[in-house]
Design a protein around this motif. Structure first.
Motif, PDB file in Angstrom:
ATOM      1  N   ASP A  14       0.978  -1.282  -0.422  1.00 45.40           N
ATOM      2  CA  ASP A  14      -0.081   0.193   0.094  1.00 45.40           C
ATOM      3  C   ASP A  14       0.804   1.057   0.367  1.00 45.40           C
ATOM      4  N   PRO A  15       0.864   1.792  -1.048  1.00 44.39           N
ATOM      5  CA  PRO A  15       1.472   2.965  -1.637  1.00 44.39           C
ATOM      6  C   PRO A  15       1.476   4.650   0.163  1.00 44.39           C
ATOM      7  N   SER A  16       0.328   3.921   0.523  1.00 43.65           N
ATOM      8  CA  SER A  16      -0.503   4.826   1.417  1.00 43.65           C
ATOM      9  C   SER A  16       0.457   4.633   3.068  1.00 43.65           C
ATOM     10  N   SER A  17       0.973   3.419   2.826  1.00 43.43           N
ATOM     11  CA  SER A  17       1.901   3.221   4.700  1.00 43.43           C
ATOM     12  C   SER A  17       2.414   4.184   4.753  1.00 43.43           C
ATOM     13  N   SER A  18       3.019   3.661   5.951  1.00 46.05           N
ATOM     14  CA  SER A  18       4.235   4.287   6.912  1.00 46.05           C
ATOM     15  C   SER A  18       5.248   4.128   6.029  1.00 46.05           C
ATOM     16  N   ALA A  19       5.885   4.547   4.772  1.00 44.09           N
ATOM     17  CA  ALA A  19       6.440   3.803   4.532  1.00 44.09           C
ATOM     18  C   ALA A  19       7.200   5.238   3.580  1.00 44.09           C
ATOM     19  N   LEU A  20       8.496   4.948   3.757  1.00 39.27           N
ATOM     20  CA  LEU A  20       9.055   5.519   2.230  1.00 39.27           C
ATOM     21  C   LEU A  20       9.776   4.583   1.453  1.00 39.27           C
ATOM     22  N   PHE A  21       9.467   5.223  -0.248  1.00 40.70           N
ATOM     23  CA  PHE A  21       9.768   4.699  -0.963  1.00 40.70           C
ATOM     24  C   PHE A  21      11.045   5.027  -1.731  1.00 40.70           C
ATOM     25  N   LEU A  22      12.292   4.101  -2.338  1.00 41.82           N
ATOM     26  CA  LEU A  22      12.918   5.007  -2.767  1.00 41.82           C
ATOM     27  C   LEU A  22      13.371   4.111  -4.340  1.00 41.82           C
ATOM     28  N   PHE A  23      13.338   4.997  -5.430  1.00 42.78           N
ATOM     29  CA  PHE A  23      13.237   4.597  -7.280  1.00 42.78           C
ATOM     30  C   PHE A  23      15.050   4.703  -7.836  1.00 42.78           C
ATOM     31  N   CYS A  24      14.682   4.152  -8.386  1.00 40.53           N
ATOM     32  CA  CYS A  24      16.816   4.129  -9.036  1.00 40.53           C
ATOM     33  C   CYS A  24      16.092   4.633 -10.368  1.00 40.53           C
ATOM     34  N   GLY A  25      16.857   4.993 -11.605  1.00 40.73           N
ATOM     35  CA  GLY A  25      16.968   5.784 -12.652  1.00 40.73           C
ATOM     36  C   GLY A  25      18.165   4.616 -13.536  1.00 40.73           C
ATOM     37  N   ARG A  26      17.357   4.430 -14.193  1.00 44.44           N
ATOM     38  CA  ARG A  26      19.132   3.359 -15.045  1.00 44.44           C
ATOM     39  C   ARG A  26      19.621   4.023 -15.152  1.00 44.44           C
ATOM     40  N   ARG A  27      20.319   5.207 -15.602  1.00 44.44           N
ATOM     41  CA  ARG A  27      21.364   5.279 -15.893  1.00 44.44           C
ATOM     42  C   ARG A  27      22.772   5.670 -14.226  1.00 44.44           C
ATOM     43  N   ARG A  28      21.959   4.871 -12.322  1.00 38.78           N
ATOM     44  CA  ARG A  28      21.523   5.357 -11.580  1.00 38.78           C
ATOM     45  C   ARG A  28      22.185   6.477 -11.070  1.00 38.78           C
ATOM     46  N   ASP A  29      22.183   7.842 -12.492  1.00 33.20           N
ATOM     47  CA  ASP A  29      22.130   9.196 -10.633  1.00 33.20           C
ATOM     48  C   ASP A  29      21.337   9.823 -10.945  1.00 33.20           C
ATOM     49  N   ARG A  30      19.976   9.378 -10.718  1.00 34.05           N
ATOM     50  CA  ARG A  30      18.011  10.378 -10.376  1.00 34.05           C
ATOM     51  C   ARG A  30      17.819   8.688  -9.091  1.00 34.05           C
ATOM     52  N   ILE A  31      17.517  10.151  -8.176  1.00 34.60           N
ATOM     53  CA  ILE A  31      16.280   8.673  -7.783  1.00 34.60           C
ATOM     54  C   ILE A  31      15.223   9.157  -7.122  1.00 34.60           C
ATOM     55  N   LYS A  32      14.329   8.391  -6.632  1.00 33.19           N
ATOM     56  CA  LYS A  32      13.072   9.448  -6.686  1.00 33.19           C
ATOM     57  C   LYS A  32      12.463   8.750  -5.565  1.00 33.19           C
ATOM     58  N   ALA A  33      12.307   9.339  -4.542  1.00 32.51           N
ATOM     59  CA  ALA A  33      11.627   9.051  -2.965  1.00 32.51           C
ATOM     60  C   ALA A  33       9.952   9.435  -2.981  1.00 32.51           C
ATOM     61  N   LEU A  34       9.268   9.067  -2.738  1.00 35.67           N
ATOM     62  CA  LEU A  34       7.950   8.856  -2.476  1.00 35.67           C
ATOM     63  C   LEU A  34       7.360   8.076  -1.135  1.00 35.67           C
ATOM     64  N   PHE A  35       6.548   9.393  -0.572  1.00 35.11           N
ATOM     65  CA  PHE A  35       5.955   8.607   0.599  1.00 35.11           C
ATOM     66  C   PHE A  35       4.577   9.699   0.788  1.00 35.11           C
ATOM     67  N   ARG A  36       3.761   9.125   1.783  1.00 39.25           N
ATOM     68  CA  ARG A  36       2.532   9.753   2.052  1.00 39.25           C
ATOM     69  C   ARG A  36       2.037  10.697   3.508  1.00 39.25           C
ATOM     70  N   GLU A  37       1.960  11.729   3.405  1.00 37.33           N
ATOM     71  CA  GLU A  37       1.644  13.096   4.249  1.00 37.33           C
ATOM     72  C   GLU A  37       0.461  12.657   4.943  1.00 37.33           C
ATOM     73  N   ALA A  38       0.292  13.573   5.860  1.00 38.11           N
ATOM     74  CA  ALA A  38      -1.372  13.465   6.306  1.00 38.11           C
ATOM     75  C   ALA A  38      -2.075  14.107   5.032  1.00 38.11           C
ATOM     76  N   ASP A  39      -2.108  15.381   4.609  1.00 43.23           N
ATOM     77  CA  ASP A  39      -2.929  15.270   3.512  1.00 43.23           C
ATOM     78  C   ASP A  39      -2.427  15.113   1.895  1.00 43.23           C
ATOM     79  N   GLY A  40      -1.094  14.599   1.608  1.00 43.19           N
ATOM     80  CA  GLY A  40      -0.934  13.947   0.724  1.00 43.19           C
ATOM     81  C   GLY A  40       0.404  13.656  -0.077  1.00 43.19           C
ATOM     82  N   PHE A  41       0.525  12.768  -1.011  1.00 46.24           N
ATOM     83  CA  PHE A  41       1.786  12.504  -1.234  1.00 46.24           C
ATOM     84  C   PHE A  41       3.424  13.369  -1.552  1.00 46.24           C
ATOM     85  N   VAL A  42       4.516  12.651  -0.818  1.00 46.15           N
ATOM     86  CA  VAL A  42       5.030  13.944  -1.551  1.00 46.15           C
ATOM     87  C   VAL A  42       6.411  12.412  -2.536  1.00 46.15           C
TER      88      VAL A  42
END
Length: 77
Positions: free
Chosen positions: A38-66
């Motif tokens: 569940d992406p709304s869980s109390s967790a941080l999810f980290l994603f890496c791009g193919r070139r390995r020089d880009r990272i995205k972090a996704l998590f949920r706060e009370a009023d929406g996703f960051v």
């Protein structure tokens, strides 16, 4: 506070490469479909791009996703 991860319970590193143009909805779909989580869980999810020089972090706060995007500075030599 925007971007405060102190209340998160877990951090997950998503294995493999992620298509970096994906938005919040696309990353949530990966979390649900591939990780069966569940992406709304109390967790941080980290994603890496193919070139390995880009990272995205996704998590949920009370009023929406960051979504945080970082391009790492790669210095040669």
């Amino acid at each position: 506070m925007l971007g405060d991860i102190s209340g998160l319970e877990k951090i997950y590193i998503v294995c493999g490469y992620t298509d970096m143009p994906k938005s919040i909805d696309g990353l949530c779909a990966i979390i649900e479909d591939q990780l069966k989580m569940d992406p709304s869980s109390s967790a941080l999810f980290l994603f890496c791009g193919r070139r390995r020089d880009r990272i995205k972090a996704l998590f949920r706060e009370a009023d929406g996703f960051v979504l945080i995007y970082k391009r790492l500075a790669i210095h040669g030599g």
